[in-house]
Design an enzyme around this catalytic site. Sequence first.
Site, PDB file in Angstrom:
ATOM      1  N   ASP A 122      -0.928   3.128  -9.752  1.00 37.64           N
ATOM      2  CA  ASP A 122      -0.476   2.576  -8.303  1.00 37.64           C
ATOM      3  C   ASP A 122       0.842   1.712  -8.438  1.00 37.64           C
ATOM      4  OD1 ASP A 122      -1.717   1.671  -5.507  1.00 37.64           O
ATOM      5  OD2 ASP A 122      -0.674   0.193  -6.143  1.00 37.64           O
TER       6      ASP A 122
ATOM      7  N   HIS B 287      -5.337   0.731  -1.062  1.00 37.70           N
ATOM      8  CA  HIS B 287      -4.749   1.619  -2.232  1.00 37.70           C
ATOM      9  C   HIS B 287      -5.711   2.355  -3.019  1.00 37.70           C
ATOM     10  CE1 HIS B 287      -0.815  -0.766  -2.900  1.00 37.70           C
ATOM     11  NE2 HIS B 287      -1.580  -1.264  -1.727  1.00 37.70           N
TER      12      HIS B 287
END
Length: 476
Positions: A110, A22
Amino acid sequence: MSSAAAGSPAHILAFPFSSPGHIIPFLDLTRLFITRGLTVTVLVSPSHVHLLQPMLSSSSSIQPLVLDCFDSFQSASGLPAKIRATARLYDPILHWFRSHPSPPVAILSDMFLGWTQQLASELGVPRLVFWPSGALTASVSNSQWRNLPKNDYPGNENSLISFPEIPNSPTYRWSEITPFCRDFKKGDADYEFLRSGMLANMESWGVVFNSFSELESVYLDHIKKIVGHNRVWAVGPLLPPEERVGPTNRGGSSSIPAYRVKAWLDEKADDSVVYICFGSRVTLPRKQTEVLAAALECSGVHFIWCVKAADEGRVGSEDGGIPDGFEDRVGERGFIIRGWAAQVEILSHRAVGAFVTHCGWNSLLEGLTAGVLMLTWPMGADQFTDAKLLVDQLGVAIRACEGGPQRVPDLAELTRLLAESVSGSRPERSRVAALREAARKAVNANGGSSTKDLEELLKQLGGLIKDGRKINETNY
């Protein structure tokens, strides 16, 4: 990509999830932002500040935000608990915003941090969700979380679950469904928190994907229908700029000096090497490792095999380390990397022609951009979705193994696939070459699709400020 919004020095807060798959593309996007005039504050844990160092040393437009309580949730057990624990940062972020002399005009966070949608609403700024994976994965994820899937044949892991509302009606085995949806614990605070956050992603002001329209246009359009607006941008593939391909610390330091890997590859013929890597988190079970090692030995191919250093030498472990004597038997044909590998640099070398991959999205994009034939071996998460996209819809990859850690590939079949992957006889090779060109054109400064999306995103961010004040705050 060309400069955009040069007269709009917008300030945004960037909040990645602390996981390699990520944070790496998130910081690649951050680099694009600061090179185009934006000011970015990146909220990171103390253990990840070093990943910002290349940008910190070259630009004053980026600042790290390391809150004292950041590490308090790192020890939480299990992904749902870790995600819920990140919400402990809610009040500290709120305080930081309200005490900042020039606070951000937007929050980019995110997809695992859906709770920041509420935070942004309280602050009166828009929230943009960043998906480090693709639009197909986001489509499947939204469908699963909105209507938790059910297995009509309990105990049958091969029972099929279909998603007819998604373009091309993807179908998966029950065992391939996200485990947090498959085994959802109703009433459990961590699971309920995870679900609410994932659903909140589709309420965000904007959606940013590490993808490109030539790869996923039908799914990007589907996401626009779900969210009800066109503020959906595909800005990938997010990779280091080509002029920086070479030794880098993108995501970590290589466990072997880059010059040694390059020297070994330089001696090999074009497209003759198979690169094997299952990402930063996946470890093959012992039985799968043994079959893979035997297939590499029997196929006669040259290969680089990246294995997790922590999994080597653990007596009695069910995880697979390199079999005893394997390196001696394959000799100079094989190159073993224990620990982190400079994957982008390896894949971009002319000698690498095939890639055995777990189909993590970053690896998928890196393989496509390098134009190598991929052999898919998904293990979990979004990897089954990514593998189906590559094999069934795009026709640029070959199935090597599927079904996760419980399935063991056939030795003879895997041996054959490894040999064919570098023989030049597979039709997938020409198709991946064409997609490679599409990926490169997407980020071309002269009108690439991802360039256009990035410029539109920057324009929209620049439009959030006027005469030093946030505008249209009540819309968020």
